[in-house]
Design a protein around this motif. Sequence first.
Motif, PDB file in Angstrom:
ATOM      1  N   VAL A 160       0.808  -1.344   0.054  1.00  0.00           N
ATOM      2  CA  VAL A 160      -0.025   0.111   0.092  1.00  0.00           C
ATOM      3  C   VAL A 160       0.731   1.103   0.040  1.00  0.00           C
ATOM      4  O   VAL A 160       0.551   2.367  -0.581  1.00  0.00           O
ATOM      5  CB  VAL A 160      -1.115   0.109   1.299  1.00  0.00           C
ATOM      6  N   ALA A 161       1.950   1.136   0.754  1.00  0.00           N
ATOM      7  CA  ALA A 161       2.751   2.449   0.876  1.00  0.00           C
ATOM      8  C   ALA A 161       3.506   2.667  -0.545  1.00  0.00           C
ATOM      9  O   ALA A 161       3.435   3.667  -0.969  1.00  0.00           O
ATOM     10  CB  ALA A 161       3.915   2.028   1.711  1.00  0.00           C
ATOM     11  N   ARG A 162       3.860   1.539  -1.202  1.00  0.00           N
ATOM     12  CA  ARG A 162       4.470   1.886  -2.698  1.00  0.00           C
ATOM     13  C   ARG A 162       3.384   2.246  -3.496  1.00  0.00           C
ATOM     14  O   ARG A 162       3.725   3.162  -4.498  1.00  0.00           O
ATOM     15  CB  ARG A 162       5.071   0.725  -3.165  1.00  0.00           C
ATOM     16  N   ALA A 163       2.171   1.689  -3.381  1.00  0.00           N
ATOM     17  CA  ALA A 163       1.144   2.273  -4.409  1.00  0.00           C
ATOM     18  C   ALA A 163       0.778   3.598  -4.041  1.00  0.00           C
ATOM     19  O   ALA A 163       0.573   4.337  -5.150  1.00  0.00           O
ATOM     20  CB  ALA A 163      -0.074   1.338  -4.205  1.00  0.00           C
TER      21      ALA A 163
ATOM     22  N   ILE B  67     -16.099  -7.602  -0.804  1.00  0.00           N
ATOM     23  CA  ILE B  67     -14.746  -7.245  -1.197  1.00  0.00           C
ATOM     24  C   ILE B  67     -13.949  -6.530  -0.064  1.00  0.00           C
ATOM     25  O   ILE B  67     -14.496  -5.491   0.356  1.00  0.00           O
ATOM     26  CB  ILE B  67     -14.509  -6.513  -2.460  1.00  0.00           C
ATOM     27  N   HIS B  68     -12.929  -7.044   0.352  1.00  0.00           N
ATOM     28  CA  HIS B  68     -12.399  -6.385   1.343  1.00  0.00           C
ATOM     29  C   HIS B  68     -11.057  -5.637   0.781  1.00  0.00           C
ATOM     30  O   HIS B  68     -10.162  -6.146  -0.069  1.00  0.00           O
ATOM     31  CB  HIS B  68     -11.642  -7.391   2.829  1.00  0.00           C
ATOM     32  N   LEU B  69     -11.029  -4.306   1.467  1.00  0.00           N
ATOM     33  CA  LEU B  69      -9.743  -3.525   0.896  1.00  0.00           C
ATOM     34  C   LEU B  69      -8.969  -2.818   1.849  1.00  0.00           C
ATOM     35  O   LEU B  69      -9.195  -2.555   3.110  1.00  0.00           O
ATOM     36  CB  LEU B  69     -10.456  -2.531  -0.113  1.00  0.00           C
ATOM     37  N   SER B  70      -7.803  -2.629   1.653  1.00  0.00           N
ATOM     38  CA  SER B  70      -6.816  -1.934   2.347  1.00  0.00           C
ATOM     39  C   SER B  70      -6.105  -0.892   1.578  1.00  0.00           C
ATOM     40  O   SER B  70      -5.585  -1.151   0.511  1.00  0.00           O
ATOM     41  CB  SER B  70      -5.849  -2.941   3.080  1.00  0.00           C
ATOM     42  N   GLY B  71      -6.113   0.452   2.546  1.00  0.00           N
ATOM     43  CA  GLY B  71      -5.673   1.395   1.751  1.00  0.00           C
ATOM     44  C   GLY B  71      -4.812   2.733   2.552  1.00  0.00           C
ATOM     45  O   GLY B  71      -4.824   2.278   3.902  1.00  0.00           O
ATOM     46  N   PRO B  72      -4.377   3.639   2.046  1.00  0.00           N
ATOM     47  CA  PRO B  72      -3.815   4.628   2.976  1.00  0.00           C
ATOM     48  C   PRO B  72      -4.630   5.293   4.070  1.00  0.00           C
ATOM     49  O   PRO B  72      -4.190   5.590   5.341  1.00  0.00           O
ATOM     50  CB  PRO B  72      -3.551   6.001   2.014  1.00  0.00           C
ATOM     51  N   ASP B  73      -6.017   5.043   3.877  1.00  0.00           N
ATOM     52  CA  ASP B  73      -7.065   5.455   4.708  1.00  0.00           C
ATOM     53  C   ASP B  73      -7.392   4.326   5.713  1.00  0.00           C
ATOM     54  O   ASP B  73      -8.330   4.646   6.545  1.00  0.00           O
ATOM     55  CB  ASP B  73      -8.150   6.154   4.106  1.00  0.00           C
ATOM     56  N   GLY B  74      -6.915   3.198   5.729  1.00  0.00           N
ATOM     57  CA  GLY B  74      -7.360   2.171   6.478  1.00  0.00           C
ATOM     58  C   GLY B  74      -8.029   1.144   5.570  1.00  0.00           C
ATOM     59  O   GLY B  74      -8.005   0.951   4.466  1.00  0.00           O
TER      60      GLY B  74
ATOM     61  N   LYS C  96     -10.274   3.343  -4.318  1.00  0.00           N
ATOM     62  CA  LYS C  96      -9.490   4.772  -4.192  1.00  0.00           C
ATOM     63  C   LYS C  96      -7.783   4.684  -4.643  1.00  0.00           C
ATOM     64  O   LYS C  96      -7.289   3.420  -4.655  1.00  0.00           O
ATOM     65  CB  LYS C  96      -9.446   5.088  -2.550  1.00  0.00           C
ATOM     66  N   PRO C  97      -7.224   5.544  -4.823  1.00  0.00           N
ATOM     67  CA  PRO C  97      -5.587   5.641  -5.075  1.00  0.00           C
ATOM     68  C   PRO C  97      -4.745   4.911  -3.867  1.00  0.00           C
ATOM     69  O   PRO C  97      -4.960   5.199  -2.691  1.00  0.00           O
ATOM     70  CB  PRO C  97      -5.413   7.067  -5.205  1.00  0.00           C
ATOM     71  N   GLY C  98      -4.060   3.906  -4.372  1.00  0.00           N
ATOM     72  CA  GLY C  98      -3.300   3.220  -3.359  1.00  0.00           C
ATOM     73  C   GLY C  98      -4.036   1.879  -2.458  1.00  0.00           C
ATOM     74  O   GLY C  98      -3.337   1.406  -1.912  1.00  0.00           O
ATOM     75  N   GLU C  99      -5.509   1.811  -2.774  1.00  0.00           N
ATOM     76  CA  GLU C  99      -5.841   0.831  -2.205  1.00  0.00           C
ATOM     77  C   GLU C  99      -5.757  -0.653  -2.824  1.00  0.00           C
ATOM     78  O   GLU C  99      -5.546  -0.832  -4.110  1.00  0.00           O
ATOM     79  CB  GLU C  99      -7.503   0.847  -2.342  1.00  0.00           C
ATOM     80  N   LEU C 100      -5.499  -1.625  -2.014  1.00  0.00           N
ATOM     81  CA  LEU C 100      -5.411  -3.013  -2.330  1.00  0.00           C
ATOM     82  C   LEU C 100      -6.331  -4.126  -2.132  1.00  0.00           C
ATOM     83  O   LEU C 100      -7.172  -3.944  -0.946  1.00  0.00           O
ATOM     84  CB  LEU C 100      -3.975  -3.471  -1.751  1.00  0.00           C
TER      85      LEU C 100
END
Length: 328
Positions: free
Chosen positions: A16-19, A174-181, A205-209
């Motif tokens: 997530v940090a790299r994205a 769908i479970h997501l993880s990103g800069p906002d949690g 959202k940008p950076g979400e995985l």
Amino acid sequence: MRTFEYIRAADRADAVARARRGARFLGGGTNIVDLLRQNVEQASELVDVSRLDGAICESDGGGLLIDASVRNAALAAHPLVRRRYPVLSRALLAGASAQIRNMATVGGNILQRTRCMYFYDVEGARCNKRQPGTGCDALDGFNRYHAILGASDQCVATHPSDMCVALAMLDALIHLSGPDGERSIRLTDFHVLPNASPHIETVLKPGELITGVELPPPSDAVTHSEYRKVRDRSSYAFALISVAGGLALTDGRVTEARIALGGVAAKPWRAARAEAAMIGVAPTEEAFLAAIREELAGAQPLSGNAFKIVLVERTVVALLAALAGAHQ
């Protein structure tokens, strides 16, 4: 194809940090590598997330938790999937060649992009999905494989996934993880219709995985489910149309119906109107046909794909009739 840097993610936080800094995620690579090779997309850095957690396990409530890096072949073959969610196993097996299923990941399958020929024709075709504002050559071109539901005058491409059609029918989360949690969203709400912005395909959202998929505990209509795919050839090919269906009966009446359609829209199409129309009726072919016709009332076929309406009708009726017969 432009050069890029390849990095293997240490964990989800690293990915997530790299994205967040502009890197792209790489799962099995069965779609994104093609997009990069043909210059449809560009990336300066690819972060390999295919070696992150890859487990399939039961949830506390009796459902199923599937990590995003699970390979399609492993998911299709899993005993719990085959027994409790047969529609998902069959959709996966219909979706690609064995070699691709061995490489493709669940997360990558969800995020794969359309196979519209104009989308891939970087040098010779206009495509609003690839380059917003340029036009859509499919509208008046070869559109046999394109949408009849939920399209716009900006884009008529379809989503190519078989797996996602089954997940839509199953009410997958769908479970997501990103800069906002972390957050979760239903598969049916994850992909978006083109409207005026066909280049926006999901609510990511940008950076979400995508970290995983959760299936609710199976109902009777889930355990009694089937997937049918109609294509131009029986070997590896994308769907003209596909149907994921499930049916539950009590005392000769439909108590639960689940239908999702593929090959008809820019996202897996949950046929909610048809489902509602079947509740409480006798499971006859006439009732099934009337129900799916309610769903297709707003269909807008193109010059080359009006046949899809009848194809959806016949496939839905045949699938549901077979499920109803299996109940007897």
